[in-house]
Design an enzyme around this catalytic site. Sequence first.
Site: not given
Ligand code: G6P
Length: 610
Positions: A2, A27, A75, A100-101, A483, A487, A490, A506, A605
Amino acid sequence: MCGIVGAVSERDVQGILLEGLRRLEYRGYDSAGMAVIGGDHSVQRAREVGKVAALGDAMKANPLAGHLGIAHTRWATHGEPSQINAHPHMSGERLAIVHNGIIENYQELREELRADGFEFTSQTDTEVVAHLIEKNYRALCNLHDSVRAAIARLRGAYALAVVHADEPNHMVVCREGSPLVIGVGIGENFIASDQLALLPVTDRFMFLEEGDIADIKKDGITILDREGQSVEREVTRFEHGADSADKGEYRHFMLKEIYEQPKVIKATMEGRVTKTRVLEQALGTEAANLLENVRHVQIIACGTSYHAGMVARYWIEELAGVACSVEVASEFRYRKHVIQQDTLFLCISQSGETADTLAALRQAKKAGFRAALAICNVPGSSLVRESDLVIMTQAGPEIGVASTKAFTTQLTALLIFTLALARHNGLPEEQEAEIIEALHLVPGQVSDVLALDGEIAEMSKAFMDKNHSLFLGRGSQFPVALEGALKLKEISYIHAEAYPAGELKHGPLALVDSEMPVVTVAPNNDLVEKLKSNLEEVRARGGELFVFADRKADVKAEDGIHVMQIPSVHPITAPIVYTVPLQLLSYHVAVLKGTDVDQPRNLAKSVTVE
Ligand code: G6P
């Protein structure tokens, strides 16, 4: 998650708040809202489901005029995304709040407030806080004191901004476990979850400490700490260019950020390495002291940052000969640990505000680790402020929810750190020089990969109508495969799994058929021959392979094998370079599928809730 923004000014605040929300949308973006105290000293509120643009459209027809306001982009945690659950929440007609929280004890408070006669209109935990403050206000008739009394009863994490129509000249804000920054203006002041939201109006910021409560007026800011003592918080200037929240010529932030990588990788190296050596002092005056006698490294992170940690484990064990464990923060924080002597605790986080990572750090500080090192991208973030030693990545603000440049700069910083640690553990000078020389080549190699963008876009067409995919890598390329898969899932919503290539037989091999594209990263390291056998295993089952390979690795394009040649790279730096084609691949698949690349569904994010 948020985003919160607030302003108190001589001018109308609606435009400032809307722009702030737009910049905070990374956010959370399932609903947005704003409350402004108008000239008649009443609270006016607007809330819309969906993105900030929907709120903006609604407000064109019905603007809110006033000099004091708070706003929020949500969010969802408690209650579905809906207008009723959108912030700001109100208690009666005169008090409005954004939050927020997460308030953990909201159920019991809700029952208590219900018994007191308060009516709830939403399913959120936030509305509880609004009523709690209003209840106090009826007795205390002072917003600051009412907020202080309310938060004494809250368990959980919060950043709050509160306005009351009876006190139309200021807002009260506080934080505990969620980020909040004050933007200092001239004759006007602001607050936000992230300084990025306020860059159009100021570049001077004050970071609140945990437990602080601040009164924000247009011509003054007063801060009291947890004990109620008046405190000063340092004013710092924002370091990055004010245009970082702009897409420029790019269609999406994610693409812009992928293209920024040569520059930001270089920036992360600047001042920290010579042509052949790591400058250990540049890691902090305490670095030499802290790194000496480190026998074990415990890495903690989430999401993409966790994958950076996984790459680093290969480096730390290979180059420094120091044992290294990596764990996701949400698991680490809830289990018992055997902490070996002289263990360095290393947190990796782009935002420095990820709730699980911070919680793990706070536990670790009590648990007897040698020291806490942070690799982070946001100056002034909680992680940075609470760690003993910090290596800042120089990625600049990252807006796309799917992390790209933050990851490659984290890897750069981690490799520099590894070399500093390795020097304390007998890494020969020539080997340090060889790797630093290789690192200097990385920005150019990444540019070479970016030049393959057109070909990768072409390749991405093969994924458009697929529902599943597999990513393979071996050694330090396994986290790169993880990774790459992250990507793709996501932003394109295609199910993607990553496996160490040797583990294929396996289990996942059972899934392979012509509907399951298999992506592989194959630099020319000592595992390449083994990897080639794994590729044959896939091909023999009718699987279609997409291989990013070093020219020298001699992987041949044949029926069912598409090969994209990647410039030759040193095996140590290869994970940085090989990440980039996978980022581009996901990006183009998402564009073809027409998904929301920068703000994929259900994600945010910066995850500042548990
Ligand atoms: C969220 C974001 C990711 C990020 C993760 C950790 O899930 O969508 O892109 O890698 O948080 O965030 P940080 O800010 O701790 O790297």
